[in-house]
Write an enzyme that holds these catalytic residues in place. Sequence first.
Site, mmCIF file in Angstrom:
data_model
loop_
_atom_site.group_PDB
_atom_site.id
_atom_site.type_symbol
_atom_site.label_atom_id
_atom_site.label_comp_id
_atom_site.label_asym_id
_atom_site.label_seq_id
_atom_site.Cartn_x
_atom_site.Cartn_y
_atom_site.Cartn_z
ATOM 1 C CB CYS A 139 4.238 -6.515 13.837
ATOM 2 S SG CYS A 139 5.600 -7.647 14.198
ATOM 3 C CB CYS A 151 9.069 -7.240 -2.977
ATOM 4 S SG CYS A 151 10.141 -6.223 -4.010
#
Length: 469
Positions: A422, A225
Amino acid sequence: MQNSKPDTNGAANSAGNGVAMEERIQPSRSFTDEEFERYSRQMIVPGMGKEGQLRLINSRVLIIGAGGLGCPAAQYIAGAGVGTIGVVDGDVVELSNLHRQVGHATSRIGMKKVDSLITHLRRLNPLPTFVPHASHIDPQNAADIVSQYDVVVDCTDNPATRYLISDVCVLLCKPLVSAASVQKSGQLIVLNCPPTPKGLLDRKYAPCYRCCFKKPPPAGAMLSCGEAGIMGPVVGMMGVAQAGEAIKIIASALHLPPSDPDSAPERNLQQPTLLLYSYDLESAVGPYTFRALKMAGRKKTCFACGENSTLTLDGIKAGNPNYEQFCGLAAPRSNLPPEERITAAAYHAAKTRGELPEHVLVDTREKEHFSFGNIDGAVNVPFGKLLMTAAAVKRGGASADQILAPAELEPLPEDAPIFVVCRRGLDSQEAVEKLKELGMDNGGKRKILDIVGGMKAWKEEVDHSFPFI
């Protein structure tokens, strides 16, 4: 009846706390005035009645994970009157939890999640006994904890733990209600119910997690999550559904292993089903969707419950199988040689000193992450899009120019480097390899480098105010 100790070779009595469920139920027991009033609306539902409520009061349910799934599941399990509720979690409450983890509160930030959730549950219903297990479930403690309960509700968020919990439930003959949720979708499945010792095979016996998912998803495809995001109503829907399944299992006495396995067909069993839920956040109108996929029963060759299974509780404690290794979750390692990597601090210093006047910085985070903050001059090429374009180039259905527009490269010398960043430094390494495979290094003339640690490292090493999420 003798106390039941887990059998290290597999089967165990379902008694959990050493007392068989049949002995814990007192058919002649009357309800207190508070119990009668509190549970009356539930008891008049067809199929529940006094007997079903007594089963709930005398049952023990373990909730593993006190997060987005565990909070709503625990609320309804406690509200229904389950007599003993165990909660397993090793984390503390954080502010970022609160949009979905509805059993916690702003005032309890920093508190252990098990204590926070139990505080909430006691205010909802003070009658059950609540048992905190303030640690993460792991191969060393899983059997000791699970053996104390009748039904297990898996509310964890990673495959390695799901395989561990399922394996232990098979060996201890415990029904398992498993769910998962990420971003805008969720899934739910009831496993090993009714609980049946490993090696007993028939399509009427519900599968274990390994029967349904023989191999875990690729490590790079598994997003938590925290990485991918999660909508509160989605995970809440799955947690509520888990509570419903756990209550149904207990009220129907499906958590009790049949004394004669051949009697299982008489228990009105249904074919195992994987429930899928999705929610379209980008559409202003339109319903959320549920799909139910029929699942097969136990598999003969299953590693955990199959006829030749060598899985044991002692083996699990000793590290066999290695769940982290099986799911590819070993400690992150560099896929690239040192000359193809640069730290965030070194990149920033070189750029500040004017040593990188001409280069391209590719940020592979999703557009939502990118929109909250990015390094000046970065070009957003989401990692998923990059991989799909790279695959299309290999098939001959796309050009490498679709990854970086010609306008971003043509003004630059052919040896101008490309840097890739990233979120945490994992996707960028694969992106560097893909860009090289596509020939964007111009035959070795152009360097393509990964920024070590991603935007997390940028926040830690360069800009402490950067909004890393």
